[in-house]
Design an enzyme around this catalytic site. Structure first.
Site, PDB file in Angstrom:
ATOM      1  N   TYR A 170       3.138   9.967  -0.684  1.00 32.75           N
ATOM      2  CA  TYR A 170       4.328   9.405   0.119  1.00 32.75           C
ATOM      3  C   TYR A 170       5.656   9.625  -0.719  1.00 32.75           C
ATOM      4  O   TYR A 170       6.483   9.507  -0.008  1.00 32.75           O
ATOM      5  CB  TYR A 170       4.065   7.787   0.107  1.00 32.75           C
ATOM      6  CG  TYR A 170       2.837   7.688   0.897  1.00 32.75           C
ATOM      7  CD1 TYR A 170       2.211   8.337   1.744  1.00 32.75           C
ATOM      8  CD2 TYR A 170       2.399   5.934   1.028  1.00 32.75           C
ATOM      9  CE1 TYR A 170       0.981   7.924   2.401  1.00 32.75           C
ATOM     10  CE2 TYR A 170       1.357   5.510   1.745  1.00 32.75           C
ATOM     11  CZ  TYR A 170       0.528   6.712   2.522  1.00 32.75           C
ATOM     12  OH  TYR A 170      -0.424   6.138   3.323  1.00 32.75           O
ATOM     13  N   HIS A 198      -7.679   9.665  -1.473  1.00 32.89           N
ATOM     14  CA  HIS A 198      -7.069   9.759  -0.242  1.00 32.89           C
ATOM     15  C   HIS A 198      -7.788  10.292   1.153  1.00 32.89           C
ATOM     16  O   HIS A 198      -7.579   9.910   2.382  1.00 32.89           O
ATOM     17  CB  HIS A 198      -5.414  10.382  -0.326  1.00 32.89           C
ATOM     18  CG  HIS A 198      -4.594   9.940   0.762  1.00 32.89           C
ATOM     19  ND1 HIS A 198      -3.027   9.749   0.218  1.00 32.89           N
ATOM     20  CD2 HIS A 198      -4.626   9.553   1.912  1.00 32.89           C
ATOM     21  CE1 HIS A 198      -2.459   9.279   1.281  1.00 32.89           C
ATOM     22  NE2 HIS A 198      -3.579   9.068   2.544  1.00 32.89           N
ATOM     23  N   ASP A 211       0.891  -1.250   0.006  1.00 36.81           N
ATOM     24  CA  ASP A 211      -0.007  -0.033   0.000  1.00 36.81           C
ATOM     25  C   ASP A 211       0.928   1.326  -0.040  1.00 36.81           C
ATOM     26  O   ASP A 211       1.441   1.608   0.963  1.00 36.81           O
ATOM     27  CB  ASP A 211      -0.868   0.137   1.463  1.00 36.81           C
ATOM     28  CG  ASP A 211      -1.822   1.139   1.492  1.00 36.81           C
ATOM     29  OD1 ASP A 211      -2.967   1.132   0.985  1.00 36.81           O
ATOM     30  OD2 ASP A 211      -1.292   2.212   1.597  1.00 36.81           O
ATOM     31  N   LYS A 250      -3.197   6.056  -3.802  1.00 37.25           N
ATOM     32  CA  LYS A 250      -4.057   6.771  -3.677  1.00 37.25           C
ATOM     33  C   LYS A 250      -4.030   8.264  -4.293  1.00 37.25           C
ATOM     34  O   LYS A 250      -2.778   8.682  -4.583  1.00 37.25           O
ATOM     35  CB  LYS A 250      -4.077   6.987  -2.111  1.00 37.25           C
ATOM     36  CG  LYS A 250      -4.319   5.850  -1.347  1.00 37.25           C
ATOM     37  CD  LYS A 250      -4.103   6.139   0.241  1.00 37.25           C
ATOM     38  CE  LYS A 250      -3.725   4.771   0.984  1.00 37.25           C
ATOM     39  NZ  LYS A 250      -2.187   4.418   1.092  1.00 37.25           N
TER      40      LYS A 250
END
Length: 277
Positions: A54, A112, A49, A79
């Site tokens: 990120y 998200h 994930d 996401k």
């Protein structure tokens, strides 16, 4: 009962999603995330994930490539970030994530955050539905959506989200949201199940863990699974990645499940999804 690291739950569209995966929030792009992904896959993980925000999708993709595992054996989630919400921008952001990951498709793509102040998540969802219908993603869902966000989304949605990934740990158990999602066939998934390590010294969890010869982290992950939550604990250390998956040789008793449920404070450790961001 979930018995192995490869065990899956069936989402409402028939797609099989693993109960346990590796989360890579705050894992640095480059060698750190590459090695984390490779270690997880080496030890039997099949679910990874990540997210655009990120900033490690390229490393995740490289780790998958270097692992040598066949793509169809993995379940990869990413996401859409808040600034990319909107119909056309969602479609563009998806292609960017796919390119960074070096993949032909995603298994799961999530909005998200709802960011209600933007008022865009419904048109964003229309783009998600398009990606799903075109076969570019096997399942679509949301993250951090509360009941009223889901109500608003479902008013116009053609497709009900398959997954809602939310903050969930012993101190914040979201019982009303759990009931809501169960009614609508939406699978819940826990992010930050260990509350970013804040629960690892908890005396109740230590006491329960001692009964089974398990750590507080393993107790929490087992509790997630027995509660019907998919869970994605994060670690960059190979031995912890392995330990987080050593949760299939014991089952928490009803009494111990109840003790953990009594730990619920109803207080978030992270921001409320209704806050502006």
């Amino acid at each position: 009962m979930v018995k192995t690291l490869q065990d899956t739950t069936t989402l409402h569209n028939g797609v099989e999603m693993p109960w346990l995966g590796l989360g890579v929030f705050k894992v640095e792009d480059g060698d750190e995330v590459i090695q984390s992904v490779k270690a997880a896959i080496k030890h039997g993980y099949i679910s990874i994930d990540t997210a655009a925000v990120y900033k490690n999708e390229e490393g995740v993709g490289q780790g998958i490539k270097e692992s040598g595992i066949s793509r169809d054996k993995l379940f990869v989630t990413s996401k859409l970030w808040n600034g990319d919400q909107g119909y056309e921008s969602t479609l563009a952001a998806f292609e960017t994530s796919l390119k960074k990951l070096g993949l032909d498709y995603l298994d799961l793509y999530l909005i998200h955050w709802p960011v209600p102040s933007q008022g865009k998540f419904k048109e964003t969802w229309k783009a998600m539905e398009k990606l799903y219908k075109e076969g570019k993603v096997r399942a679509i869902g949301v993250s951090n959506f509360k009941e009223h966000h889901l109500d608003e989304l479902l008013d116009d949605a053609e497709i009900t989200p398959m997954v809602n990934q939310v903050e969930f740990h012993p101190h914040f158990q979201q019982k009303e949201l759990r009931a809501y999602c169960k009614r609508h066939g939406i699978q819940l998934e826990a992010w930050s199940p260990l509350k970013q390590g804040q629960l690892l010294d908890d005396p109740t969890l230590k006491e329960i863990g001692d009964k089974y010869g398990k750590s507080p982290a393993q107790v929490i992950i087992r509790w997630d699974l027995q509660s019907g939550f998919i869970t994605i604990p994060k670690s960059t250390k190979e031995h912890r990645i392995v330990a987080n998956a050593e949760v299939y040789d014991f089952e928490l008793s009803a009494e111990d499940m109840e003790k953990i449920e009594q730990m619920d404070t109803g207080v978030r450790a992270f921001r409320d999804p209704d806050e502006k961001k």
